[in-house]
Design a protein around this motif. Structure first.
Motif, PDB file in Angstrom:
ATOM      1  N   LEU A 123       0.947  -1.004  -0.020  1.00 42.52           N
ATOM      2  CA  LEU A 123      -0.301   0.327  -0.339  1.00 42.52           C
ATOM      3  C   LEU A 123       0.650   1.253  -0.137  1.00 42.52           C
ATOM      4  O   LEU A 123       2.022   1.644   0.700  1.00 42.52           O
ATOM      5  N   VAL A 124       0.850   2.147  -0.652  1.00 42.13           N
ATOM      6  CA  VAL A 124       1.730   3.028  -1.345  1.00 42.13           C
ATOM      7  C   VAL A 124       0.918   4.392  -0.991  1.00 42.13           C
ATOM      8  O   VAL A 124       0.193   4.110  -1.561  1.00 42.13           O
ATOM      9  N   MET A 125       1.255   5.207  -0.169  1.00 37.63           N
ATOM     10  CA  MET A 125       0.647   6.430   0.586  1.00 37.63           C
ATOM     11  C   MET A 125       1.228   7.511  -0.155  1.00 37.63           C
ATOM     12  O   MET A 125       2.094   8.140  -0.535  1.00 37.63           O
ATOM     13  N   LEU A 126       0.600   8.391  -0.674  1.00 35.36           N
ATOM     14  CA  LEU A 126       1.088  10.273  -1.199  1.00 35.36           C
ATOM     15  C   LEU A 126       0.341  11.148  -0.575  1.00 35.36           C
ATOM     16  O   LEU A 126      -0.410  11.435   0.091  1.00 35.36           O
ATOM     17  N   ARG A 127       1.448  11.885  -0.620  1.00 32.34           N
ATOM     18  CA  ARG A 127       1.515  13.419   0.017  1.00 32.34           C
ATOM     19  C   ARG A 127       0.518  14.250  -1.153  1.00 32.34           C
ATOM     20  O   ARG A 127       0.748  14.079  -2.440  1.00 32.34           O
ATOM     21  N   SER A 143      -5.631  24.171  -5.181  1.00 33.44           N
ATOM     22  CA  SER A 143      -6.968  24.307  -4.646  1.00 33.44           C
ATOM     23  C   SER A 143      -8.258  23.657  -5.767  1.00 33.44           C
ATOM     24  O   SER A 143      -9.190  22.849  -4.867  1.00 33.44           O
ATOM     25  N   THR A 144      -7.630  23.697  -6.706  1.00 33.80           N
ATOM     26  CA  THR A 144      -8.515  22.307  -7.934  1.00 33.80           C
ATOM     27  C   THR A 144      -8.798  21.241  -6.880  1.00 33.80           C
ATOM     28  O   THR A 144      -9.954  20.117  -7.161  1.00 33.80           O
ATOM     29  N   ILE A 145      -8.340  20.254  -6.433  1.00 32.91           N
ATOM     30  CA  ILE A 145      -7.794  19.028  -5.654  1.00 32.91           C
ATOM     31  C   ILE A 145      -8.782  19.061  -3.904  1.00 32.91           C
ATOM     32  O   ILE A 145      -9.842  18.681  -3.813  1.00 32.91           O
ATOM     33  N   TYR A 146      -8.883  20.267  -3.824  1.00 37.98           N
ATOM     34  CA  TYR A 146      -9.765  20.572  -2.408  1.00 37.98           C
ATOM     35  C   TYR A 146     -10.798  20.656  -2.803  1.00 37.98           C
ATOM     36  O   TYR A 146     -11.640  20.684  -2.165  1.00 37.98           O
ATOM     37  N   SER A 147     -10.885  21.287  -3.860  1.00 34.26           N
ATOM     38  CA  SER A 147     -12.256  21.397  -5.087  1.00 34.26           C
ATOM     39  C   SER A 147     -13.048  20.327  -5.175  1.00 34.26           C
ATOM     40  O   SER A 147     -14.571  20.342  -5.061  1.00 34.26           O
ATOM     41  N   LYS A 148     -12.323  19.160  -5.385  1.00 33.50           N
ATOM     42  CA  LYS A 148     -12.622  18.478  -6.033  1.00 33.50           C
ATOM     43  C   LYS A 148     -13.788  17.191  -4.905  1.00 33.50           C
ATOM     44  O   LYS A 148     -14.404  16.138  -4.687  1.00 33.50           O
ATOM     45  N   TYR A 200     -17.422  19.814  -7.245  1.00 32.73           N
ATOM     46  CA  TYR A 200     -16.873  18.460  -6.829  1.00 32.73           C
ATOM     47  C   TYR A 200     -16.521  17.418  -7.344  1.00 32.73           C
ATOM     48  O   TYR A 200     -17.844  17.197  -8.335  1.00 32.73           O
ATOM     49  N   ASP A 201     -16.301  16.559  -6.901  1.00 29.15           N
ATOM     50  CA  ASP A 201     -16.109  15.218  -8.166  1.00 29.15           C
ATOM     51  C   ASP A 201     -16.297  14.002  -7.230  1.00 29.15           C
ATOM     52  O   ASP A 201     -14.907  13.657  -6.398  1.00 29.15           O
ATOM     53  N   PRO A 202     -17.344  13.206  -7.449  1.00 30.30           N
ATOM     54  CA  PRO A 202     -17.477  12.029  -6.358  1.00 30.30           C
ATOM     55  C   PRO A 202     -16.705  11.142  -6.331  1.00 30.30           C
ATOM     56  O   PRO A 202     -16.229   9.889  -5.556  1.00 30.30           O
ATOM     57  N   THR A 203     -16.270  10.709  -7.589  1.00 30.66           N
ATOM     58  CA  THR A 203     -14.941   9.837  -7.878  1.00 30.66           C
ATOM     59  C   THR A 203     -13.286  10.293  -7.643  1.00 30.66           C
ATOM     60  O   THR A 203     -13.297   9.523  -7.489  1.00 30.66           O
ATOM     61  N   PHE A 204     -13.687  11.417  -7.662  1.00 30.72           N
ATOM     62  CA  PHE A 204     -12.449  12.317  -6.633  1.00 30.72           C
ATOM     63  C   PHE A 204     -11.735  10.918  -5.853  1.00 30.72           C
ATOM     64  O   PHE A 204     -12.477  11.250  -4.570  1.00 30.72           O
ATOM     65  N   PRO A 205     -10.579  10.337  -5.778  1.00 32.52           N
ATOM     66  CA  PRO A 205     -10.312   9.775  -4.170  1.00 32.52           C
ATOM     67  C   PRO A 205      -9.663  11.222  -2.818  1.00 32.52           C
ATOM     68  O   PRO A 205      -9.494  12.132  -2.896  1.00 32.52           O
ATOM     69  N   THR A 206     -10.335  10.304  -1.930  1.00 32.62           N
ATOM     70  CA  THR A 206     -10.669  10.919  -1.080  1.00 32.62           C
ATOM     71  C   THR A 206      -9.063  10.491   0.149  1.00 32.62           C
ATOM     72  O   THR A 206      -8.098   9.676  -0.084  1.00 32.62           O
ATOM     73  N   GLN A 207      -9.100  11.812   0.737  1.00 34.59           N
ATOM     74  CA  GLN A 207      -7.649  11.529   2.159  1.00 34.59           C
ATOM     75  C   GLN A 207      -7.953  10.173   3.149  1.00 34.59           C
ATOM     76  O   GLN A 207      -8.545  10.382   3.244  1.00 34.59           O
ATOM     77  N   VAL A 208      -6.880  10.045   3.377  1.00 35.23           N
ATOM     78  CA  VAL A 208      -6.994   8.945   4.754  1.00 35.23           C
ATOM     79  C   VAL A 208      -6.108  10.001   5.957  1.00 35.23           C
ATOM     80  O   VAL A 208      -4.610   9.717   5.149  1.00 35.23           O
ATOM     81  N   ARG A 242      -2.731  10.752   4.828  1.00 32.94           N
ATOM     82  CA  ARG A 242      -2.361  11.134   2.293  1.00 32.94           C
ATOM     83  C   ARG A 242      -3.231  10.362   1.343  1.00 32.94           C
ATOM     84  O   ARG A 242      -4.514   9.951   1.658  1.00 32.94           O
ATOM     85  N   PHE A 243      -3.360   9.792   0.185  1.00 32.00           N
ATOM     86  CA  PHE A 243      -4.036   9.249  -0.917  1.00 32.00           C
ATOM     87  C   PHE A 243      -3.451   8.205  -0.961  1.00 32.00           C
ATOM     88  O   PHE A 243      -1.674   7.832  -1.007  1.00 32.00           O
ATOM     89  N   ILE A 244      -4.431   7.671  -1.153  1.00 25.84           N
ATOM     90  CA  ILE A 244      -3.812   5.966  -1.428  1.00 25.84           C
ATOM     91  C   ILE A 244      -3.514   6.286  -3.184  1.00 25.84           C
ATOM     92  O   ILE A 244      -4.202   6.321  -3.683  1.00 25.84           O
ATOM     93  N   GLU A 245      -2.198   5.612  -3.306  1.00 23.72           N
ATOM     94  CA  GLU A 245      -1.409   5.641  -4.826  1.00 23.72           C
ATOM     95  C   GLU A 245      -2.562   4.632  -5.647  1.00 23.72           C
ATOM     96  O   GLU A 245      -3.281   5.166  -6.827  1.00 23.72           O
ATOM     97  N   ALA A 246      -2.905   3.819  -5.606  1.00 24.91           N
ATOM     98  CA  ALA A 246      -3.748   2.594  -6.411  1.00 24.91           C
ATOM     99  C   ALA A 246      -5.048   3.868  -6.988  1.00 24.91           C
ATOM    100  O   ALA A 246      -5.518   3.592  -7.549  1.00 24.91           O
ATOM    101  N   GLU A 247      -5.440   4.357  -6.172  1.00 23.73           N
ATOM    102  CA  GLU A 247      -7.108   5.111  -5.957  1.00 23.73           C
ATOM    103  C   GLU A 247      -6.944   6.564  -7.202  1.00 23.73           C
ATOM    104  O   GLU A 247      -7.157   6.699  -8.289  1.00 23.73           O
ATOM    105  N   VAL A 248      -5.565   6.845  -7.047  1.00 28.86           N
ATOM    106  CA  VAL A 248      -5.208   8.422  -8.016  1.00 28.86           C
ATOM    107  C   VAL A 248      -5.182   7.822  -9.188  1.00 28.86           C
ATOM    108  O   VAL A 248      -5.628   8.305  -9.995  1.00 28.86           O
TER     109      VAL A 248
END
Length: 112
Positions: free
Chosen positions: A21-25, A38-43, A51-59, A68-74
């Motif tokens: 499991l790879v975590m991304l900053r 700002s675009t990421i936080y808007s999504k 807002y994009d409900p398909t955008f990966p959420t933070q952990v 962090r974000f999960i690399e596989a989800e990104v």
């Protein structure tokens, strides 16, 4: 002779056939997606027009403020963007136009 804890695998580790499991900053997500902070936080903001409900959420990591974000989800989100763009099911803003300039764009001509 004793075992070396640095070279011995513990029974509590994930099996070898499971990917790590790879975590991304956030900075790494910005580099991978080409989106601004700002675009990421808007999504991620359900109250935002972007807002994009398909955008990966933070952990959240632990009880602190580290996330962090999960690399596989990104990667999966990026792959879905490519599939949508190639299928012609994406709306893009044409450079030099205002919001009224949105139009359907086919395949590889998609402008992000």
């Amino acid at each position: 002779m004793g075992t070396n804890p640095l070279t011995e695998r513990s029974n509590t580790m994930a099996p070898q056939n499971q990917p790590a499991l790879v975590m991304l900053r956030l900075a790494q997500v910005i580099l991978r997606t080409g989106l601004s902070r700002s675009t990421i936080y808007s999504k991620l903001d359900s109250g935002s027009a972007h807002y994009d409900p398909t955008f990966p959420t933070q952990v959240r990591l632990g009880s602190g403020s580290a996330v962090r974000f999960i690399e596989a989800e990104v990667n999966a989100w990026l792959e879905q963007c490519v599939r949508s763009a190639r299928s012609g099911k994406i709306k893009a803003v044409v450079p030099g136009t205002r919001s009224a300039g949105r139009r359907e764009i086919e395949g590889p001509e998609v402008i992000a």
